[in-house]
Design an enzyme around this catalytic site. Structure first.
Site, short mmCIF file in Angstrom:
data_model
loop_
_atom_site.label_atom_id
_atom_site.label_comp_id
_atom_site.label_asym_id
_atom_site.label_seq_id
_atom_site.Cartn_x
_atom_site.Cartn_y
_atom_site.Cartn_z
N GLY A 106 0.83 -1.20 0.00
CA GLY A 106 0.00 0.00 0.00
C GLY A 106 0.86 1.24 0.00
N ASN A 107 0.24 2.37 0.26
CA ASN A 107 1.00 3.62 0.36
C ASN A 107 0.33 4.55 1.37
OD1 ASN A 107 -0.91 5.46 -1.13
ND2 ASN A 107 -0.57 3.89 -2.68
#
Ligand code: C5P
Length: 397
Positions: free
Chosen positions: A207-208
């Protein structure tokens, strides 16, 4: 401002007497001010005071049979161009955040599609209480505009945060919102937001740090300017904005499919989402167990959603974002060219208090001609409006 109707909700705070000034200033601007007093507010100010100022009947009771409004909460909720609650106590904030509708004011707010402004006023302890903060966050995320409170002298005699914002400021904000441009009426807009999640196994993902706040602010701003907005949202912790169709997705692939299904019918595509550029080649069916010291993951490119929409006909306006840690302008211009964009919004995510997760953003807007507009550090809501100003200009061209 004539022909505008503002519902002014007044709740039970000592600052209620200052709401008389708010009502007076709005009335002097030609606005029809419909006042609703809660029961507690009538302990501080009388309906007659507001009636004398606004020359309009004042609502104090849900079950007033002699009222000129047939069913007030529906009539006022539908008629209002804006609802302002000033002062707003911790109690009304808690009720609104949780959908409670047990008096005229809460029923009206629950039933309205108009913008709502809240000016809190309360004791510092009540304001700082995490439950009040959570309720305010919920309302803010739902698109309510919060004004204040300020730090200063409180009714208790102490000094702290909780003081009612100055009536002049409240009136200015109300007028600004009433004057808001409706320059996107009839436009179909897709906005993407949040950070995609690419599964490694049933538990883990790549993810980020995107919070989705910029995309959600853009969606709300476009809605307020009259557009029909569809928000394609990767997972975020944000509340769904009112009046916007939200399509929840998780991965870049799902976002790509959702954009692809709608793109031929839209006027504007704004890709504010932080889309993963790579994903695991294979998602493991079972949770991967801890074993070796090293675990090498093989990744593959995800579809570049924006680039794929470049050949779409009819061609919508396409706006991308470039979150960079170095060579901001150069990297952003390369992306603008590569993806054949109309605008790119570049932000240096190393600036403190700006970018991922923050409520503010400092961005540079670059167009096809290479023209660069540097904006100062602004709330994401204001950044959204400035971006849409440019979009509207491009549509006119
Ligand atoms: O290429 P890069 O990821 O830096 O470009 C950022 C812009 O492209 C953003 O607007 C983002 O939403 C979009 N993007 C995309 N598909 C990807 C990666 C990014 O549409 N796979």
């Amino acid at each position: 401002m004539s022909n505008k109707i503002v519902v002014l909700g007044v709740t039970g705070s000592i600052a209620a007497y200052k709401a008389v000034d708010v009502a007076s200033q709005l009335t002097q601007k030609g606005i029809d001010v419909e006042v609703i007093l809660t029961k507690a507010a009538t302990q501080f100010v009388t309906p007659l005071t507001f009636r004398s100022i606004t020359a309009r009947p004042v609502v104090t009771d849900m079950f007033q049979l002699a009222s000129p409004f047939s069913i007030e909460h529906v009539a006022l909720a539908e008629a209002a161009d804006l609802i302002a609650i000033a002062p707003a106590t911790a109690n009304i904030i808690a009720k609104l955040a949780n959908g409670i509708a047990d008096d005229s004011l809460t029923c009206t707010v629950l039933a309205t599609a108009a913008p709502v402004v809240i000016a809190p006023a309360m004791h510092t302890g009540m304001y700082n209480n995490p439950v009040t903060q959570l309720n305010l966050t919920k309302l803010h995320q739902r698109g309510f505009t919060l004004i204040g409170p300020l730090h200063g002298r409180l009714a208790s005699g102490g000094i702290g945060l909780g003081r009612f914002a100055p009536p002049d400021e409240i009136v200015t904000t109300i007028c600004h919102l009433l004057d808001r441009k409706k320059d996107l009426i009839g436009k179909e807009v897709i906005i993407t937001a949040g950070g995609t999640q690419e599964a490694i196994d049933p538990v883990r993902y790549i993810g980020n740090r995107s919070s989705g706040k910029m995309g959600y602010a853009l969606a709300a701003a476009a809605r307020d300017r009259g557009a029909h907005v569809r928000l394609i949202s990767a997972p975020t912790s944000l509340a769904k904005p009112l009046g916007i169709e939200v399509i929840d997705v998780q991965t870049a692939e799902e976002m790509s499919v959702a954009v692809g299904e709608m793109i031929s019918r839209v006027d504007i595509l704004i890709m504010a989402a932080a889309v993963a550029d790579y994903r695991p080649v294979k998602m493991q069916k079972e949770k991967v167990k801890k074993a070796d010291q090293r675990w090498d993951l093989t990744l593959e490119r995800t579809p570049d959603i924006l680039a794929e929409t470049a050949s779409c006909t009819p061609r919508p306006l396409r706006i991308g974002f470039a979150a960079e840690t170095e060579n901001l302008l150069h990297n952003a211009k390369v992306k603008l060219d590569q993806k054949d964009l109309d605008l790119i919004i570049a932000n240096d995510i190393t600036i403190a208090g700006s970018g991922f997760g923050a409520d503010q953003n400092q961005v540079v807007i670059i167009d096809r001609t290479g023209c660069i507009e540097e904006l100062p550090l602004l709330n994401k809501t204001d950044v959204a409006q400035r971006i849409l100003d440019r979009v509207v200009k491009l549509l006119a061209e």
